[in-house]
Enzyme design. Sequence first.
Site, mmCIF file in Angstrom:
data_model
loop_
_atom_site.group_PDB
_atom_site.id
_atom_site.type_symbol
_atom_site.label_atom_id
_atom_site.label_comp_id
_atom_site.label_asym_id
_atom_site.label_seq_id
_atom_site.Cartn_x
_atom_site.Cartn_y
_atom_site.Cartn_z
ATOM 1 N N GLY A 216 32.188 -20.017 -11.734
ATOM 2 C CA GLY A 216 30.525 -19.637 -11.548
ATOM 3 C C GLY A 216 29.434 -20.882 -11.424
ATOM 4 O O GLY A 216 30.098 -21.886 -10.698
ATOM 5 N N SER A 217 28.901 -21.621 -12.580
ATOM 6 C CA SER A 217 27.637 -22.470 -11.685
ATOM 7 C C SER A 217 28.115 -23.987 -11.548
ATOM 8 O O SER A 217 27.720 -25.216 -10.897
ATOM 9 C CB SER A 217 26.132 -22.690 -12.217
ATOM 10 N N THR A 218 29.604 -24.024 -12.496
ATOM 11 C CA THR A 218 30.599 -26.115 -12.679
ATOM 12 C C THR A 218 29.994 -26.028 -11.492
ATOM 13 O O THR A 218 31.131 -27.504 -11.367
ATOM 14 C CB THR A 218 30.944 -25.050 -13.689
#
Lengths: 485, 466
Positions: A216-218
């Site tokens: 995801g956005s990490t």
Amino acid sequence: MNKPLRRIAIFCGILILALLIRDNWLQYVRADELNSHKYNRRVEIERYAHERGDIIVDGKAITGSVETEDSDFTYKRVWKDGPLWAPVTGYSSQAFGSSQLENLEDGILTGNSDQLFFDRTLSMFTGDKKRGGNVVTTLNGDAQKAAFEGLGKKKGAVVALDPKTGAILALASTPSYDPSVFAGNSFKDSDDRQQLLKDKDKPMLNRALRETYPPGSTFKVVTAAAALENGLYDDIDAKTDSPLPWTLPQSTVQLKNEGSIPCKDASLREALRWSCNTVFGKISDDLGNQKMIEQTDKFGFNKEVFTPVRADASIYPEDNRPQNAMAGIGQASNRTTPLQMAMVAAAIANDGKLMDPYMVAERQAPNLDPVYTHEPEELSRALSGENAQKVQQMMETVVNDGTGTNAQIPGVTVGGKTGTAQHGLNNSEKPYAWFISYAKTDNGSPVAVAVVVEDGNANRDDISGGGLAAPIAKNVMKAVIDSKK
Amino acid sequence: MSVVTNTTTIGAIDAPSRRNTELALVIFAVAISVFAYANVGLALNGELPSGMLGYGAGLALLGGVAHLVVRRFAKYADPLLLPLATLLNGLGLALIWRLDQSERLLNHPNFAPAASKQLLFSAMGVALFVGVLILLKDHRILQRYTYISMVVALILLILPMFFPPQFGARIWITIPGIGSLQPGEFAKIVIAIFFSGYLMVKRDALALASRRFMGLYLPRGRDLGPILAIWAMSILILVFETDLGTSLLFFGMFVVMLYVATERTSWIVFGLTMSAVGAVGVASFEPHVQDRVTAWLDPFAGWGTHPASEQMAQVLMSFGSGGTLGTGLGQGHSDLILFAANTDFILATVGEELGLAGVMAFLLLYGLIIERGVRTALAARDPFGKLLAIGLSGAFAIQVFVVAGGVMGLIPLTGMTMPFLAAGGSSVLANWALIAILIRISDTARRPAPAPAPSTDAEMTQVVRP
């Protein structure tokens, strides 16, 4: 009649001689092979005839041995706080073998390792009872508890590293199990193990090391690092070339952002602060698949990691353009383990130097003399010190006034990145909440954490990296900092 | 023991009787056994066993009584046989007592502690030994009972047919109050008596009145017929009782005695051919035997699926784990063999706990008994004694070879007991009787010739009066 009698005497002599030769063959030539044969229960009896050494955390044993009455195996393994430590120790069962540290450090724990040769020889003369050696881990009990209690009833995993050395400080996975319940070899042990294996929540799966998730956005942190390292952008506060809306290459699909956030030509810092999909998707596309793979390689992706317990390889695959663009925001075919994302955070916190993660600090002989001490090792240079500091500034902005405010610790500089990874076909299942972060004090960074929560029970709208995962990361970091005081 | 200097050509020479040697060796045998017993107690319970004094006294009493009877009734007997039997019996008791204390065996449904029973049977065995020595003044008396022994042997062999089979073999009879007995063990001795008696009478006919057939001398049917019939019957009975070890033993004993009696090598060729044919024949239809052969060829292949193979594998691992010096009495895990650990497989316990050194020592003890038996046959002055002695010691040798070879995986396993060592009443009784007969023959053989009666004629001729 004496001639045949003499011959019979010789015949009888040959019979006895044949027996003697056979006996020598059996008990001298083949002795080792038979003695260590896999069916030879004596091997197991001998194995459990002595107290097994312990696995040590913070100077205290988290394992133990108890004497049993019901079988020919004298000692049985027990765990002081099984579910808490199972992802670290693995299990050691009389009936079902062992796993993870219990398995890998078996030589030391049983006392049979070559490293303990002198110790064994010595105790042969002193007549000491045979005992196993100890394995001293790098784990931090408080951090581990914070991680385990933070995850609570939710499914997920936490990995905390010391960025400077690569020492693993916490390694939690939930739901967990108590290895003590099947440490023996009774029918009850067997039933309890079957129960665990059948559980659809897979309590025996070590989610911190053996499960890969979409990051995801990490993952945008990695993409940002790639942009800086490859010179695509230099100034984290300068405008980027990021149109809004942005259409995926070779496609008519428009990449969306979560809500109406200021992403048009946003600077890297702002883009990470608001978690702009369009900005990082375009960066990944601008760099191309090859450069993204190279950057992830430097962070330790694409190969298994041995801590010494094996962790699955995190993958950033070769892919087509639209998929590569999506992978830049951690939403395509790239998958990572929680350990890997902790390594990313740790490398950034350690000014670009990625240390080899490890959890065995020392092996001790039964008399507590160390026979092995781990020396921290650099795994790779993930990014330059200058660029690492730029990413740090960006991540600190995220925590100070971005999506990661839940991770703030008073008096401590914290950098982090949230992530909410879509999961299932067309995002049909509940997403994974991610948070990676590090804390910094005057002496550099003592801890970097990755948290993933796969929570099937939470209200869908509540699932976000900042909301679910960040508080856990905060508590783990706080526990490490507090224990250093 | 007085030795008269031999001054005349023919005189009464009081040959050394060697009874004191025997006494010293018996004391040694008892001492070693008591040490073994103490060793087991110390290893298993950390203290000297409470029964040690009783056990030591009992064994010393048995050895002592046996020795005194030999001293009185068989003065010139071979001095090694009695100490060897005492030592084997004593060590066997210690080994059985050691296995009695294995929890693993006690939890097994087919296991019962056997040491006290074995001690009782040893006492009965020594009593039988004493009885044989006192009642049997001269072994040649047995010659009179040639045909009676034939009948007795057949009865002994047929008896178990009327009793239910145990563990796949019909070789036991159950007597209320005493328990199970294996008549086959006694049949071994009785049939040796029959063979000796018959062969002594017929040996010339068998050896000389023969026709030449394909390079071999075959005796006439009427000479060979009866003995062949008896022998074939016993083999058949044993095959139906699935007691193959004993049938092999009988066959081997028969061939050995026939060869010694006739001095014709053709019997050996004959015997080997027939046993090969017989073995292949039996193995082709008897599933019991097929199992044993499979277990012998690759014991580990049948692990978990084939009990016979698994047991053989356990036995081999027992030997392997013992290694050169063994784990020490009481400190091994030979009880993993479970079924028949203290009977057919007792040698595996020796192998594991006393090691290669211990097994070789035991094999040499057996070898010595056999050697003394063959020596007795050589020394015997009458053909009946020669035949009986070689028959008994040959049977003993074959039994040791078949059991030890089977247990060590040299040949397929056949269920028989290690003489004196294994738990089993009939085995102990029969072997004490066997030793008694050997001692009787050796006494007769080594007894110095009686002094010649003074001849009056000789005196007359020597006195020359002028």
